[in-house]
Scaffold this motif. Structure first.
Motif, short mmCIF file in Angstrom:
data_model
loop_
_atom_site.label_atom_id
_atom_site.label_comp_id
_atom_site.label_asym_id
_atom_site.label_seq_id
_atom_site.Cartn_x
_atom_site.Cartn_y
_atom_site.Cartn_z
N ARG A 153 0.83 -1.20 0.00
CA ARG A 153 0.00 0.00 0.00
C ARG A 153 0.87 1.26 0.00
O ARG A 153 0.96 1.98 0.98
N GLY A 154 1.54 1.47 -1.13
CA GLY A 154 2.37 2.66 -1.31
C GLY A 154 3.78 2.36 -1.77
O GLY A 154 4.46 3.24 -2.30
N GLY A 155 4.24 1.11 -1.60
CA GLY A 155 5.62 0.77 -1.93
C GLY A 155 5.86 0.39 -3.37
O GLY A 155 6.96 -0.03 -3.73
N GLY A 156 4.84 0.52 -4.22
CA GLY A 156 5.03 0.25 -5.63
C GLY A 156 5.12 -1.24 -5.94
O GLY A 156 4.77 -2.09 -5.12
N GLY A 157 5.61 -1.54 -7.14
CA GLY A 157 5.66 -2.94 -7.60
C GLY A 157 6.91 -3.67 -7.21
O GLY A 157 7.37 -4.55 -7.94
N ASN A 158 7.46 -3.36 -6.06
CA ASN A 158 8.75 -3.92 -5.65
C ASN A 158 8.70 -5.33 -5.10
O ASN A 158 9.73 -5.98 -4.98
N PHE A 159 7.52 -5.84 -4.75
CA PHE A 159 7.46 -7.02 -3.88
C PHE A 159 6.85 -8.25 -4.53
O PHE A 159 6.78 -9.31 -3.91
N LEU A 190 10.52 -0.49 4.22
CA LEU A 190 10.25 -1.11 2.93
C LEU A 190 11.41 -1.99 2.48
O LEU A 190 11.21 -3.09 1.92
N ALA A 191 12.63 -1.54 2.73
CA ALA A 191 13.81 -2.32 2.36
C ALA A 191 13.86 -3.65 3.12
O ALA A 191 14.32 -4.67 2.58
N PHE A 206 12.32 -8.05 -8.93
CA PHE A 206 11.40 -7.02 -9.41
C PHE A 206 12.04 -5.65 -9.19
O PHE A 206 11.85 -5.02 -8.15
N HIS A 207 12.83 -5.22 -10.16
CA HIS A 207 13.53 -3.95 -10.03
C HIS A 207 13.18 -2.96 -11.13
O HIS A 207 13.64 -1.81 -11.10
N ASN A 219 12.54 1.63 -7.72
CA ASN A 219 13.12 0.51 -7.00
C ASN A 219 13.58 0.82 -5.58
O ASN A 219 14.19 1.87 -5.31
N ILE A 220 13.28 -0.12 -4.72
CA ILE A 220 13.74 -0.11 -3.32
C ILE A 220 14.72 -1.26 -3.17
O ILE A 220 14.39 -2.42 -3.43
N GLN A 221 15.92 -0.94 -2.80
CA GLN A 221 16.95 -1.96 -2.65
C GLN A 221 16.69 -2.79 -1.39
O GLN A 221 16.39 -2.24 -0.33
#
Length: 465
Positions: A186-192, A439-440, A452-453, A457-459
């Protein structure tokens, strides 16, 4: 070794589109016409099992992965070069439960699909202000829309998601199941992971609402913005507003002599009875000397799609954006000075009024960071595909200079409004250190190899971090 173009994806029932396919160029095209990438394969999924099969296929072959839902992100992260696009665009089903007031929405749906189904039951949830925006991308970044002051952001209305992880597993995060991932989605984008479906809370609305824009001449911008600042101070939560500074679109309802004339508009949508909405916007409509007043009772679905043709697929776009600390006299002067400096009539700036339910949501409930922002501004440079690089250079320079002028008044940025390469460093700015760190940690748990980068992107964090 068998070429990817002739290889079948095990367990996959959708369409596999390779460069020699007749529909390849259409399949790789996204909303922003500046994006021209050539994936090795496009896996157009028919359901969640296909998504899982495509993820496993890509992982087994160490392929670059991009995920496409609506393909509307300005940075073009929905497509990659020399990899595989996991394409959800055929997955657009929306199922409404009018008793529970919820909707199950597949990951490739557009907001037009959601509004079409939910409004049949007199229900809605916060969606985008352009109906051909994808549900997936807008939701995962936060979700600004006309209803947010009354009903919260799109992420505030998300109750469950179906996710295919980097391992190809299928899980359903919610408040009670994988709550850490549910928070991050819910806010962290498509990173996960790849979100193959969403379940949203719905609210009674419409089908008719009081909505539409009022336009004033560009030279009235300072006066309109100062009036607007006072107008929204005590505005009810039901009143959603967006300011647009650019030119008047060539709509049939607008006199031809006003087409493309520089102007400021305040568009409204009242999430309540039409008669209450009429009273709420009366002072706005009576201010100054409007050029055009298009406010009136309208179907919510029509209002949701009313500006679709001003931002069509295939046009070239470049964005800059920031949250604003407030609408001070200095901010107003900067906006009035820079807003009409673009040379293309398709370029504009838009200011979203935040607050209301957005500001009242618990700060730690979601990964969306900008609960305290009063306004959000997007500077949208646009030009036609056949225009030369001189126009592109001029429009992108305008957007950058406009943002630079607002530097003393910036307060973070909405991650969905970040453009491509030159905005990569702003991802941490979008979240702030504390939310980014959390988030990281979630990224390290669910996607430690950063599969998924192709996103904002969140490392993944490491033990040392």
């Amino acid at each position: 070794m068998t070429a990817l173009s002739t290889m079948q994806i095990p367990g996959f029932r959708g369409d596999v589109i390779a460069p020699d396919h007749d529909g390849y160029d259409d399949a790789r095209a996204v909303w922003n016409g500046t994006v021209d990438r050539r994936p090795r394969l496009i896996a157009r999924c028919s359901g969640t099992a296909d998504v899982a099969a495509a993820v496993r296929f890509a992982r087994d072959r160490d392929l670059e992965i991009a995920v496409r839902s609506g393909g509307h992100n300005v940075a073009g992260t929905a497509v990659c070069d020399d990899g595989i696009v996991i394409d959800l665009s055929a997955m657009r089903a929306v199922t409404v439960d009018p008793v529970e007031r919820t909707a199950r929405v597949q990951g490739g749906a557009l907001w037009a699909d959601v509004d079409h189904e939910t409004q049949r039951h007199g229900l809605a949830t916060t969606g985008g202000t352009v109906s051909h925006t994808g549900v997936g991308g807008l939701t995962l970044g936060g979700g600004l829309g006309w209803l947010m002051r009354k009903h919260g952001l799109t992420v505030d209305n998300l109750v469950e998601a179906e996710v295919v992880t980097a391992e190809g597993d299928i899980i359903r995060p919610s408040a009670n199941d994988h709550p850490d991932l549910f928070w991050a989605l819910r806010g962290g984008g498509g990173n996960f992971g790849v979100v193959s479906s969403f379940r949203f809370t719905l609210h009674p609305l419409g089908p008719t609402v009081m909505a539409g824009p009022v336009f004033w001449a560009a030279e009235d911008t300072t006066d309109v913005l100062r009036f607007y600042r006072e107008f929204v101070t005590d505005a009810p939560d039901e009143l959603g507003n967006v300011i647009r500074l650019g030119t008047i679109p060539p709509w049939p309802a607008v006199s031809e002599e006003l087409h493309f004339q520089p102007a400021i508009a305040v568009a409204s949508c009242y999430a309540g009875p039409v008669e209450d909405g009429e009273r709420a916007v009366r002072a706005l409509r009576q201010f100054g000397t409007p050029l055009v007043d298009l406010v009136g009772p309208t179907l919510y679905v029509d209002h949701q799609s009313s500006i679709d043709d001003t931002v069509p697929h295939g046009r070239h776009y470049y964005w800059k954006a920031t949250d604003l600390t407030g609408m001070s006299d200095e901010v107003i002067d900067i906006v009035a000075e820079h807003a009409y400096g673009a040379t293309s009539p398709t370029s504009y700036a838009a200011i979203f009024h935040m607050g209301g339910a957005v500001a009242r949501a618990p700060r730690d409930a979601t990964a969306y960071p900008s609960r305290d922002a009063e306004h959000n501004i997007i500077i949208d440079a646009g030009w036609l595909p056949d225009q030369d690089n001189t126009v592109r250079a001029s429009e992108t320079a305008w957007a950058r200079e406009f943002l630079a002028a607002l530097q003393p008044h910036r307060a973070g940025v909405y991650v969905n409004f970040l453009d491509s390469d030159d905005d990569t460093s702003r991802v941490r700015e979008a979240y702030g250190d504390d939310i980014y760190r959390r988030l990281a940690e979630v990224k390290a748990k669910y996607d430690p190899e950063n599969v998924f980068h192709n996103n904002k992107n969140i490392q993944p964090s490491t033990p040392a971090q």
